[in-house]
Design a protein around this motif. Structure first.
Motif, short mmCIF file in Angstrom:
data_model
loop_
_atom_site.label_atom_id
_atom_site.label_comp_id
_atom_site.label_asym_id
_atom_site.label_seq_id
_atom_site.Cartn_x
_atom_site.Cartn_y
_atom_site.Cartn_z
N LEU A 164 0.83 -1.19 0.00
CA LEU A 164 0.00 0.00 0.00
C LEU A 164 0.86 1.25 0.00
CD1 LEU A 164 -2.98 0.98 0.37
CD2 LEU A 164 -2.56 0.87 2.84
N ASN A 165 0.53 2.18 -0.89
CA ASN A 165 1.10 3.52 -0.85
C ASN A 165 0.08 4.42 -0.19
OD1 ASN A 165 3.49 3.04 -2.44
ND2 ASN A 165 2.18 2.94 -4.24
N VAL A 166 0.51 5.21 0.78
CA VAL A 166 -0.39 6.13 1.48
C VAL A 166 0.19 7.53 1.35
CG1 VAL A 166 -1.47 6.74 3.68
CG2 VAL A 166 -1.05 4.32 3.12
N VAL A 167 -0.61 8.44 0.82
CA VAL A 167 -0.24 9.85 0.75
C VAL A 167 -1.18 10.57 1.70
CG1 VAL A 167 -0.01 11.89 -0.71
CG2 VAL A 167 0.48 9.62 -1.65
N LEU A 168 -0.61 11.11 2.78
CA LEU A 168 -1.41 11.72 3.83
C LEU A 168 -1.11 13.21 3.92
CD1 LEU A 168 -3.37 11.40 6.21
CD2 LEU A 168 -1.42 10.69 7.61
N THR A 169 -2.15 14.03 3.70
CA THR A 169 -2.02 15.48 3.80
C THR A 169 -2.97 16.06 4.83
OG1 THR A 169 -3.64 15.90 2.06
CG2 THR A 169 -1.35 15.69 1.37
N ALA A 170 -3.95 15.28 5.26
CA ALA A 170 -5.02 15.77 6.12
C ALA A 170 -4.51 16.24 7.48
CB ALA A 170 -6.06 14.68 6.32
N THR B 128 3.83 8.72 2.60
CA THR B 128 4.39 10.04 2.38
C THR B 128 3.50 11.05 3.09
OG1 THR B 128 5.19 9.35 0.21
CG2 THR B 128 5.16 11.71 0.65
N LEU B 129 4.10 11.83 3.99
CA LEU B 129 3.39 12.84 4.76
C LEU B 129 3.65 14.21 4.14
CD1 LEU B 129 4.51 11.61 8.30
CD2 LEU B 129 2.35 11.09 7.13
N CYS B 130 2.60 14.91 3.80
CA CYS B 130 2.73 16.23 3.18
C CYS B 130 1.83 17.22 3.92
CB CYS B 130 2.29 16.18 1.72
SG CYS B 130 3.25 15.07 0.69
N SER B 131 2.10 18.49 3.70
CA SER B 131 1.28 19.56 4.25
C SER B 131 1.13 19.40 5.76
CB SER B 131 -0.07 19.59 3.52
OG SER B 131 -0.80 20.73 3.84
N SER B 132 -0.07 19.57 6.27
CA SER B 132 -0.30 19.50 7.72
C SER B 132 0.05 18.15 8.32
CB SER B 132 -1.76 19.82 8.04
OG SER B 132 -2.08 21.12 7.64
N ALA B 133 -0.09 17.09 7.55
CA ALA B 133 0.24 15.75 8.06
C ALA B 133 1.74 15.61 8.32
CB ALA B 133 -0.23 14.68 7.10
N GLY B 134 2.55 16.45 7.70
CA GLY B 134 3.99 16.43 7.96
C GLY B 134 4.32 16.71 9.42
N LYS C 121 7.73 2.19 5.53
CA LYS C 121 8.63 3.24 5.06
C LYS C 121 7.85 4.55 5.13
CE LYS C 121 9.76 4.54 0.78
NZ LYS C 121 10.15 4.40 -0.61
N VAL C 122 8.36 5.51 5.91
CA VAL C 122 7.66 6.78 6.08
C VAL C 122 8.61 7.91 5.69
CG1 VAL C 122 6.48 8.31 7.72
CG2 VAL C 122 6.26 5.81 7.95
N GLU C 123 8.07 8.82 4.88
CA GLU C 123 8.84 9.97 4.42
C GLU C 123 7.97 11.22 4.46
OE1 GLU C 123 11.77 8.01 1.13
OE2 GLU C 123 9.71 8.41 0.47
#
Length: 141
Positions: A27-33, A59-65, A97-99
């Motif tokens: 599973l690829n997870v892109v989390l921005t929420a 991958t954590l982006c935006s606020s999820a970073g 794997k978390v980035e």
């Protein structure tokens, strides 16, 4: 005849779908929420994926970073009284794997030193390769 062809087509679709699902590597997870419940759902589904012996690339982006930053807290949620950050750390310990996306740190005026152990900065070409890999399902929150 028409009914037979419809049933045959449906059977072929179901067979190919189940065959593909059986070959799924993870599973690829892109989390921005920013929302903690949404973040937690991403963590729970990722953990269930790992428990099925499948890989997780997050991958954590935006606020999820913010989840990747030492000292930034996330709220405890019922019924387990765990936070998304606690679940993220459990995912890392379980092999996920978390980035963070490469835009997160510079736009938050931070550097790599603030990241939790086990979290790196993503390389866009690698994330794109993972997202295009049809052996993985992708969830985006």
């Amino acid at each position: 005849m028409k009914k037979f062809l419809s049933v045959a087509a449906l059977g072929a679709f179901l067979f190919s779908s189940s065959a593909i699902a059986g070959e799924n590597k993870g599973l690829n997870v892109v989390l921005t929420a920013k929302d903690a419940q949404t973040q937690m759902m991403a963590m729970v589904l990722s953990m269930m994926t790992l428990k099925q012996k499948k890989a997780v690339n997050m991958t954590l982006c935006s606020s999820a970073g913010d989840l990747a930053v030492k000292g930034k807290e996330s709220p405890l949620l019922k019924p387990k009284n765990k936070s998304p950050k606690m679940m993220l750390q459990a995912l890392i310990k379980s092999g996920a794997k978390v980035e963070v996306c490469p835009l997160y740190l510079p736009n938050a005026n931070l550097d790599k030193s603030v990241l939790l152990e086990g979290i790196n900065v993503a390389k866009p070409q690698n994330v794109a390769k993972e997202l295009l890999n049809n052996e993985y399902s992708t969830l985006s929150y």
